[in-house]
Design a protein around this motif. Sequence first.
Motif, PDB file in Angstrom:
ATOM      1  N   PRO A 355       0.806  -1.235   0.000  1.00 26.28           N
ATOM      2  CA  PRO A 355       0.000   0.000   0.000  1.00 26.28           C
ATOM      3  C   PRO A 355       0.833   1.277   0.000  1.00 26.28           C
ATOM      4  O   PRO A 355       0.334   2.328  -0.396  1.00 26.28           O
ATOM      5  CB  PRO A 355      -0.807  -0.119   1.298  1.00 26.28           C
ATOM      6  N   HIS A 356       2.106   1.193   0.414  1.00 28.04           N
ATOM      7  CA  HIS A 356       2.960   2.386   0.481  1.00 28.04           C
ATOM      8  C   HIS A 356       3.847   2.538  -0.763  1.00 28.04           C
ATOM      9  O   HIS A 356       4.659   3.458  -0.825  1.00 28.04           O
ATOM     10  CB  HIS A 356       3.839   2.331   1.721  1.00 28.04           C
ATOM     11  N   GLY A 357       3.693   1.629  -1.729  1.00 27.65           N
ATOM     12  CA  GLY A 357       4.519   1.708  -2.939  1.00 27.65           C
ATOM     13  C   GLY A 357       5.993   1.513  -2.669  1.00 27.65           C
ATOM     14  O   GLY A 357       6.843   2.118  -3.330  1.00 27.65           O
ATOM     15  N   ILE A 358       6.334   0.644  -1.742  1.00 30.08           N
ATOM     16  CA  ILE A 358       7.729   0.426  -1.368  1.00 30.08           C
ATOM     17  C   ILE A 358       8.519  -0.196  -2.522  1.00 30.08           C
ATOM     18  O   ILE A 358       9.673   0.170  -2.781  1.00 30.08           O
ATOM     19  CB  ILE A 358       7.809  -0.473  -0.115  1.00 30.08           C
ATOM     20  N   GLU A 359       7.875  -1.134  -3.240  1.00 29.41           N
ATOM     21  CA  GLU A 359       8.580  -1.822  -4.324  1.00 29.41           C
ATOM     22  C   GLU A 359       8.217  -1.291  -5.705  1.00 29.41           C
ATOM     23  O   GLU A 359       8.905  -1.601  -6.671  1.00 29.41           O
ATOM     24  CB  GLU A 359       8.292  -3.318  -4.269  1.00 29.41           C
ATOM     25  N   GLY A 360       7.145  -0.521  -5.818  1.00 29.82           N
ATOM     26  CA  GLY A 360       6.757  -0.030  -7.129  1.00 29.82           C
ATOM     27  C   GLY A 360       5.290   0.326  -7.182  1.00 29.82           C
ATOM     28  O   GLY A 360       4.594   0.382  -6.159  1.00 29.82           O
ATOM     29  N   PRO A 361       4.770   0.547  -8.390  1.00 27.80           N
ATOM     30  CA  PRO A 361       3.390   1.030  -8.534  1.00 27.80           C
ATOM     31  C   PRO A 361       2.316  -0.008  -8.247  1.00 27.80           C
ATOM     32  O   PRO A 361       1.183   0.347  -7.915  1.00 27.80           O
ATOM     33  CB  PRO A 361       3.336   1.480  -9.998  1.00 27.80           C
ATOM     34  N   THR A 362       2.636  -1.303  -8.387  1.00 25.84           N
ATOM     35  CA  THR A 362       1.624  -2.341  -8.152  1.00 25.84           C
ATOM     36  C   THR A 362       1.351  -2.458  -6.663  1.00 25.84           C
ATOM     37  O   THR A 362       2.259  -2.767  -5.879  1.00 25.84           O
ATOM     38  CB  THR A 362       2.086  -3.695  -8.710  1.00 25.84           C
ATOM     39  N   GLN A 363       0.127  -2.219  -6.240  1.00 25.08           N
ATOM     40  CA  GLN A 363      -0.171  -2.155  -4.811  1.00 25.08           C
ATOM     41  C   GLN A 363      -0.630  -3.476  -4.209  1.00 25.08           C
ATOM     42  O   GLN A 363      -0.599  -3.646  -2.998  1.00 25.08           O
ATOM     43  CB  GLN A 363      -1.215  -1.080  -4.548  1.00 25.08           C
ATOM     44  N   LYS A 364      -1.042  -4.415  -5.046  1.00 25.53           N
ATOM     45  CA  LYS A 364      -1.473  -5.694  -4.506  1.00 25.53           C
ATOM     46  C   LYS A 364      -1.397  -6.749  -5.591  1.00 25.53           C
ATOM     47  O   LYS A 364      -1.665  -6.480  -6.757  1.00 25.53           O
ATOM     48  CB  LYS A 364      -2.896  -5.616  -3.947  1.00 25.53           C
ATOM     49  N   ALA A 365      -1.010  -7.963  -5.196  1.00 28.54           N
ATOM     50  CA  ALA A 365      -0.932  -9.063  -6.151  1.00 28.54           C
ATOM     51  C   ALA A 365      -1.373 -10.349  -5.467  1.00 28.54           C
ATOM     52  O   ALA A 365      -1.169 -10.525  -4.256  1.00 28.54           O
ATOM     53  CB  ALA A 365       0.495  -9.221  -6.678  1.00 28.54           C
ATOM     54  N   ASP A 366      -2.004 -11.225  -6.233  1.00 27.60           N
ATOM     55  CA  ASP A 366      -2.334 -12.555  -5.730  1.00 27.60           C
ATOM     56  C   ASP A 366      -1.061 -13.383  -5.656  1.00 27.60           C
ATOM     57  O   ASP A 366      -0.248 -13.384  -6.589  1.00 27.60           O
ATOM     58  CB  ASP A 366      -3.343 -13.247  -6.643  1.00 27.60           C
ATOM     59  N   GLY A 367      -0.889 -14.082  -4.536  1.00 27.14           N
ATOM     60  CA  GLY A 367       0.220 -15.008  -4.419  1.00 27.14           C
ATOM     61  C   GLY A 367      -0.106 -16.337  -5.079  1.00 27.14           C
ATOM     62  O   GLY A 367      -1.129 -16.472  -5.768  1.00 27.14           O
ATOM     63  N   LEU A 368       0.747 -17.324  -4.852  1.00 30.43           N
ATOM     64  CA  LEU A 368       0.519 -18.652  -5.428  1.00 30.43           C
ATOM     65  C   LEU A 368      -0.548 -19.422  -4.663  1.00 30.43           C
ATOM     66  O   LEU A 368      -0.998 -20.479  -5.122  1.00 30.43           O
ATOM     67  CB  LEU A 368       1.835 -19.438  -5.438  1.00 30.43           C
ATOM     68  N   ALA A 369      -0.950 -18.909  -3.486  1.00 31.41           N
ATOM     69  CA  ALA A 369      -2.044 -19.486  -2.688  1.00 31.41           C
ATOM     70  C   ALA A 369      -1.768 -20.933  -2.301  1.00 31.41           C
ATOM     71  O   ALA A 369      -2.688 -21.760  -2.256  1.00 31.41           O
ATOM     72  CB  ALA A 369      -3.374 -19.359  -3.431  1.00 31.41           C
ATOM     73  N   ILE A 370      -0.530 -21.234  -2.007  1.00 30.62           N
ATOM     74  CA  ILE A 370      -0.158 -22.572  -1.548  1.00 30.62           C
ATOM     75  C   ILE A 370      -0.160 -22.637  -0.029  1.00 30.62           C
ATOM     76  O   ILE A 370      -0.530 -23.646   0.560  1.00 30.62           O
ATOM     77  CB  ILE A 370       1.221 -22.968  -2.115  1.00 30.62           C
ATOM     78  N   LEU A 371       0.252 -21.541   0.615  1.00 29.84           N
ATOM     79  CA  LEU A 371       0.191 -21.433   2.075  1.00 29.84           C
ATOM     80  C   LEU A 371      -0.876 -20.412   2.459  1.00 29.84           C
ATOM     81  O   LEU A 371      -1.089 -19.426   1.743  1.00 29.84           O
ATOM     82  CB  LEU A 371       1.553 -21.000   2.632  1.00 29.84           C
ATOM     83  N   ASP A 372      -1.498 -20.630   3.606  1.00 27.64           N
ATOM     84  CA  ASP A 372      -2.566 -19.744   4.061  1.00 27.64           C
ATOM     85  C   ASP A 372      -1.967 -18.575   4.857  1.00 27.64           C
ATOM     86  O   ASP A 372      -2.138 -18.462   6.081  1.00 27.64           O
ATOM     87  CB  ASP A 372      -3.551 -20.529   4.922  1.00 27.64           C
ATOM     88  N   ILE A 373      -1.268 -17.707   4.149  1.00 28.54           N
ATOM     89  CA  ILE A 373      -0.674 -16.514   4.754  1.00 28.54           C
ATOM     90  C   ILE A 373      -0.956 -15.318   3.851  1.00 28.54           C
ATOM     91  O   ILE A 373      -1.276 -15.473   2.669  1.00 28.54           O
ATOM     92  CB  ILE A 373       0.861 -16.654   4.953  1.00 28.54           C
ATOM     93  N   GLY A 408       8.187  -7.106   4.631  1.00 28.18           N
ATOM     94  CA  GLY A 408       6.842  -7.648   4.775  1.00 28.18           C
ATOM     95  C   GLY A 408       6.489  -8.033   6.203  1.00 28.18           C
ATOM     96  O   GLY A 408       7.321  -8.542   6.950  1.00 28.18           O
ATOM     97  N   ILE A 409       5.229  -7.797   6.554  1.00 24.80           N
ATOM     98  CA  ILE A 409       4.638  -8.317   7.787  1.00 24.80           C
ATOM     99  C   ILE A 409       3.624  -9.374   7.368  1.00 24.80           C
ATOM    100  O   ILE A 409       2.668  -9.075   6.641  1.00 24.80           O
ATOM    101  CB  ILE A 409       3.948  -7.214   8.606  1.00 24.80           C
ATOM    102  N   THR A 410       3.835 -10.597   7.808  1.00 23.03           N
ATOM    103  CA  THR A 410       3.022 -11.720   7.343  1.00 23.03           C
ATOM    104  C   THR A 410       2.087 -12.197   8.448  1.00 23.03           C
ATOM    105  O   THR A 410       2.519 -12.429   9.580  1.00 23.03           O
ATOM    106  CB  THR A 410       3.919 -12.878   6.880  1.00 23.03           C
ATOM    107  N   THR A 411       0.809 -12.305   8.117  1.00 23.50           N
ATOM    108  CA  THR A 411      -0.179 -12.841   9.047  1.00 23.50           C
ATOM    109  C   THR A 411      -0.473 -14.281   8.673  1.00 23.50           C
ATOM    110  O   THR A 411      -0.491 -14.647   7.490  1.00 23.50           O
ATOM    111  CB  THR A 411      -1.477 -12.019   9.002  1.00 23.50           C
ATOM    112  N   LEU A 412      -0.697 -15.104   9.704  1.00 26.75           N
ATOM    113  CA  LEU A 412      -0.879 -16.536   9.519  1.00 26.75           C
ATOM    114  C   LEU A 412      -2.199 -16.991  10.123  1.00 26.75           C
ATOM    115  O   LEU A 412      -2.784 -16.300  10.968  1.00 26.75           O
ATOM    116  CB  LEU A 412       0.262 -17.318  10.185  1.00 26.75           C
ATOM    117  N   PRO A 413      -2.664 -18.169   9.732  1.00 26.57           N
ATOM    118  CA  PRO A 413      -3.886 -18.708  10.327  1.00 26.57           C
ATOM    119  C   PRO A 413      -3.621 -19.112  11.771  1.00 26.57           C
ATOM    120  O   PRO A 413      -2.482 -19.264  12.199  1.00 26.57           O
ATOM    121  CB  PRO A 413      -4.188 -19.925   9.451  1.00 26.57           C
ATOM    122  N   THR A 414      -4.674 -19.282  12.529  1.00 23.95           N
ATOM    123  CA  THR A 414      -4.512 -19.722  13.918  1.00 23.95           C
ATOM    124  C   THR A 414      -3.994 -21.152  13.975  1.00 23.95           C
ATOM    125  O   THR A 414      -3.280 -21.519  14.908  1.00 23.95           O
ATOM    126  CB  THR A 414      -5.841 -19.621  14.669  1.00 23.95           C
TER     127      THR A 414
END
Length: 532
Positions: A355-373, A408-414
């Motif tokens: 959201p702060h544009g730290i790496e560039g203009p793209t503000q959000k991307a879908d991950g590979l969705a293999i881990l629930d984080i 990155g700050i990563t949130t995980l499932p319980t």
Amino acid sequence: MATLRDEKPMATLMIQGTTSDAGKSTLVTGLGRILKRRGVAVAPFKPQNMALNSAVTADGGEIGRAQALQAIACGVPATTDMNPVLLKPTTDQGAQIIIHGKAITNMQAQAYHDYKRTAFAAVIASFDRLTAAYECVLVEGAGSPAEINLRQNDIANMGFAEAVDCPVILVADIDRGGVFAHLVGTLELLSETEQRRVVGFVINRFRGDIALLQSGLDWLEQRTGKPVLGVLPYLPEFYLDAEDGVGLEQASTDASGNKAVLNVVIPMLPRISNHTDFDPLRLHPNVNLQFIRPGGKIPPADVIILPGSKSVIADLTWLRDQGWEHEIFRHLRYGGKVIGICGGYQMLGQTIADPHGIEGPTQKADGLAILDIATTLEPEKQLKQCEGTLQLTDEPPVQVKGYEIHAGITTLPTAGKRPVKITSTQRAQHPEDIAESEDGLISKDNQVFGTYLHGIFDQPDALQAILNWCGLQPETRVDINTLREQSIDRLADSMEQHLDMGKILQMLGMSKSCLRPLPSSRAKKPSPKGWG
């Protein structure tokens, strides 16, 4: 410790190279170990470094990996003063600017060119602190001092040497070819005062009969009026942490000559960072490790590792464009293992937000969705040295040690198995915070493991545990820390034999009589005929 310089000014010597990868880092590493053996309090220093391989220091900052290695050679803790300016490329024309171990901003190349006057103040402040704390400082240049377009406001090579008035040794790699042209051409492109500052040459990585080189050495000395201080031989099967570039000669075989039993592949991301994480795997006799170039065919593998990245969203897009996403899911369907380290760990999750544009203009991307984080990039970079335990299977936990460098700050499932238990941390932002914590995640099907911990393969027991989790039960143990120490000593032994250390000590204002004698096991052996 008795003074070694008879109250003379602080000893400083700078190593510059005719090209990148000429041997500057290697020469500083070896000289640092040589002086340490002789009882000299010595420290490495690189005014400005550009590299995506970095390390977390004892004082909780970030420096180039080469300077961390050189600190090991000198027997001193690595600090941010040893590399006050670190540039970490984010694009072909931009980089993150790290001053005194802390990321301050991103800049385009032209803007940084103007900023160098400000950065130079940080360089001199760090150098002054080192000179107050150590008897000798060994300085490493960057690239070549003869880059005409970069000479204005230079802080990395002759601009620094002129400012602090230190002598310079020029090193060239003969294995590349054209060594005499490199040395003479570089010297010719320097100003008259800079030419006078060069006190000698070192030729690196020589193979063959030295007698065939002698006429060239004589010509070089006559042509330039400067001495050749030594010709260092090529050292086969020699390991030191790479400063930045990825070596691609990765395949290995076991001791019997059979093909390695565990095949590991790693995509060579455009902004791959800290690829030295994988040196213990590359050097293991039962592992065949391959970095796959852009456009390269992805071979069948037992394990796919997603490495760290300086630009996670952009590198994830590249990964998809190269066909890796399809291959990763196919690999998992056939029972293969996947490991994600730092940025690679983030890629395995559901989303990556910037959201702060730290790496560039793209503000959000879908991950590979293999881990629930899910990961959100934050302005304050996480810099930690960590110790704890690793438990991937039902076997007892093993000791693990490493470091974290990530935005990155990563949130995980319980729910979910957290394989790394951190029992001790040293943090840049909060050095007093040593609370226990957990890191990483293992997928429910036990095929995928992600962690923020760089250096997780470095401890022999941790490496063995990870290989066991991957399905390999090797009898051989690889200890990268012992191998590193052995390699530094081997390098120093070679340099003792093939460099004119008497002249080099004179350049530092030291004499052999005031130095602690070498241990008998490290005493200089007679040089082979012709090497000198």
